[in-house]
Design an enzyme around this catalytic site. Structure first.
Site, PDB file in Angstrom:
ATOM      1  N   HIS A 131       0.807  -1.253  -0.065  1.00  0.00           N
ATOM      2  CA  HIS A 131       0.039   0.149   0.042  1.00  0.00           C
ATOM      3  C   HIS A 131       0.957   1.198   0.200  1.00  0.00           C
ATOM      4  O   HIS A 131       0.318   2.382  -0.308  1.00  0.00           O
ATOM      5  CB  HIS A 131      -1.057   0.034   1.158  1.00  0.00           C
ATOM      6  CG  HIS A 131      -0.465   0.340   2.605  1.00  0.00           C
ATOM      7  ND1 HIS A 131      -0.045  -0.710   3.367  1.00  0.00           N
ATOM      8  CD2 HIS A 131      -0.220   1.380   3.157  1.00  0.00           C
ATOM      9  CE1 HIS A 131       0.325  -0.362   4.482  1.00  0.00           C
ATOM     10  NE2 HIS A 131       0.246   0.968   4.289  1.00  0.00           N
TER      11      HIS A 131
ATOM     12  N   ASP B 139      -0.026  -7.624   1.403  1.00  0.00           N
ATOM     13  CA  ASP B 139       0.440  -6.182   1.700  1.00  0.00           C
ATOM     14  C   ASP B 139       1.796  -5.975   1.594  1.00  0.00           C
ATOM     15  O   ASP B 139       2.404  -5.065   2.407  1.00  0.00           O
ATOM     16  CB  ASP B 139      -0.235  -5.609   2.652  1.00  0.00           C
ATOM     17  CG  ASP B 139      -0.078  -3.950   2.682  1.00  0.00           C
ATOM     18  OD1 ASP B 139      -0.075  -3.436   1.691  1.00  0.00           O
ATOM     19  OD2 ASP B 139       0.303  -3.514   3.999  1.00  0.00           O
TER      20      ASP B 139
ATOM     21  N   SER C  51       4.738   2.822   7.925  1.00  0.00           N
ATOM     22  CA  SER C  51       4.150   1.582   7.019  1.00  0.00           C
ATOM     23  C   SER C  51       5.602   1.124   6.250  1.00  0.00           C
ATOM     24  O   SER C  51       6.383   2.021   5.584  1.00  0.00           O
ATOM     25  CB  SER C  51       3.399   1.972   5.897  1.00  0.00           C
ATOM     26  OG  SER C  51       2.132   2.142   6.285  1.00  0.00           O
TER      27      SER C  51
END
Length: 543
Positions: free
Chosen positions: A154, A187, A271
């Site tokens: 992402h 992911d 992230s």
């Protein structure tokens, strides 16, 4: 009057606790390597040597150890600056199907004004509507000295193809990166920069992680580069709702959510960064936080590194993940069901349906079977089964323990890819001719076409049956005010089965036909929730 021993008791307890903590961080790991051939002679080695950290049972040395760990691991985590070309979706149209209220959020730091300012009023978890390019910040972990970097899908999925990913090291050197491959199912993604002699993170063993052990999270939260926070592992095997809900139930092609939970402070921008143990080894890739404010609220979630190593190795070697599947739809067992089945206590996961032509069907699995374990490891939750199978490749054999008709039986299964193609058929592997030419496996699971404002994904087997179609794509999002919205895609019909006179099998077909038809009006066949077919014409812009 207080007694001396009453005063000293809490002091003794504190000292004992510190000494016990030191014992937990003692020991050294070796070089974390993953050598998987897949029938090839070349191997991929990920990770570097575990840093040498001084260990001793004094308060000062504990402090020294933490400083040494932080110093060793910081250079192995990079800052990732992303520039996107496409406008972002609003929170009202996100892929999670939660209207922006899902407390479990990805935490890629997106800046709507393009400057990465952490003081933007917009929630950094919700990508606001924009008309032009935007920038975002994430993190990544260096896994090879020649420039391969592991991060979240992402973080990079919307990056511009040219100049869209800039990697910044702790020594301030910057490099343009390109995507090697992505895996939306977990992911995860791998990007590459043109560099050598880079500091490499040591990769640990996430199977050895225990609740309560110290961990450090390293990343670039809110634009604050190379930030280190610490906490403990607060839970393991967490299944949280951060993926498209349409992909969370089918073990034949599901999102894999089996997270390490930690209370180490992590925020938007973390992230893709690393979750490290006290030895300085990566045990997870940070991916999400639980929050209703968009900021740290006490819980973060990391993808176990053992799964990430499998994904990264596959991507580096072939550009995609060669994941094996059983091909079943599953659900956990509750107390009432376990009593009815004679299990005694709730355990295992129940097979709800079996995909035709799947590994499960070939191995003789039945609907209603209870899968108790995989290769001797218990599977009491759906995500446990998914996580264990995800560590294997198509063609691997696994041993299942099944509960059927009041007794345990063993089944050996040779895993297959989600959409088996000719190269992985038994006949093709053995060199035999095979007249059963199958549909090639799609290269993508989903696609977004910003020029018409629509996002689609591949259909599941149950959806094909529900909508009585052999192929097509499922509409997951339509941008208000777009061509797709104005013409009725997603409002009148849910499945697109035909475009411009061509049958659509999957998202690859859909994207190809749409790109070939730019600048023209085309007809499409859509199927609504009742299964009725409708004709809708749509004009596809040139750009």
């Amino acid at each position: 009057m207080f007694k001396k021993h009453s005063f000293m008791r809490p002091v003794i307890l504190v000292v004992f606790g510190l000494l016990f903590g030191v014992g937990m961080v003692a020991g050294f790991g070796g070089i974390a390597k993953l050598n998987i051939a897949f029938g090839q002679s070349d191997n991929v080695t990920l990770g570097g040597p575990t840093p040498v950290i001084p260990q001793s049972a004094t308060l000062e040395s504990i402090n020294t150890s933490f400083k040494a760990v932080a110093k060793a691991i910081q250079p192995t985590v990079v800052s990732i600056k992303i520039k996107t070309e496409a406008p972002k979706k609003s929170a009202k149209n996100n892929n999670n199907g939660d209207n922006g209220n899902n407390p479990f959020k990805f935490f890629f730091h997106n800046s709507p004004n393009g400057n990465g300012d952490e003081n933007d009023e917009e929630n950094p978890f919700q990508m606001p509507d924009q008309q032009g390019p935007s920038e975002g910040l994430g993190s990544g972990v260096i896994v090879t000295s020649d420039g391969y970097i592991l991060t979240n899908n992402h973080v990079v999925e919307n990056a511009a193809k040219k100049g869209g990913i800039i990697i910044k090291l702790t020594n301030k050197h910057e490099y343009e990166a390109h995507v090697i491959g992505t895996d939306p199912t977990t992911d995860l993604a791998v990007v590459k920069i043109d560099a050598t002699g880079l500091p490499v993170a040591a990769l640990g063993n996430s199977d050895d992680v225990s609740v309560g052990e110290w961990v450090l999270a390293v990343g670039n939260p809110l634009g604050l580069e190379s930030t280190v926070t610490t906490g403990i592992v607060s839970s393991l095997g967490r299944q949280i709702n951060i993926f498209d809900e349409s992909r969370t139930k089918n073990a034949a092609g599901t999102s894999i959510a089996n997270f390490i939970q930690t209370d180490a402070a992590i925020n938007p921008g973390n992230s893709g960064g690393g979750l490290f143990n006290a030895k300085g080894q990566v045990i997870g890739i940070n991916a999400a936080i639980a929050t209703r404010t968009g900021m740290f609220a006490g819980y973060g979630f990391a993808i176990p590194i053992n799964l990430a190593k499998i994904v990264a190795t596959d991507i580096i070697k072939t550009g995609h993940v060669n994941r094996g599947y059983i091909g079943v739809t599953i659900k956990p067992i509750d107390q009432t069901e376990s009593e009815a089945l004679g299990l005694g206590v709730p355990r295992g996961v129940r097979i709800e349906s079996i995909v035709k032509g799947s590994a499960g069907e070939s191995a003789g699995l039945h609907e209603g079977d209870i899968i108790l374990s995989v290769d001797g490891q218990e599977t009491n939750e759906s995500n446990q089964l998914q996580g264990l199978i995800a560590l294997h490749h198509a063609g691997d054999n696994v041993s299942l323990k099944i509960w059927r008709d009041g007794k345990e039986i063993d089944k050996n299964i040779k895993l297959r890819p989600r959409n088996e193609d000719l190269s992985l058929n038994e006949g093709a592997v053995s060199g035999e001719a095979n007249a059963d030419i199958r549909e090639p496996a799609p290269m993508k699971d989903k696609v977004t076409l910003d020029n018409v404002g629509v996002s689609v994904r591949n259909l599941t087997s149950s959806e094909k049956e529900k909508y009585d179609t052999k192929g097509g794509v499922f509409i997951t999002n339509v941008v208000p005010g777009s061509e797709a919205y104005d013409r009725g895609w997603g409002l009148i019909g849910k499945v697109i089965s035909r475009v411009h006179g061509k049958d659509i099998r999957n998202v690859d077909d859909f994207e190809k036909v749409m790109n070939e038809s730019k600048g023209s009006s085309v007809g499409s066949t859509v199927i609504d929730e009742k299964g009725d077919k409708r004709f809708i014409a749509i004009k596809i812009p040139k750009d």
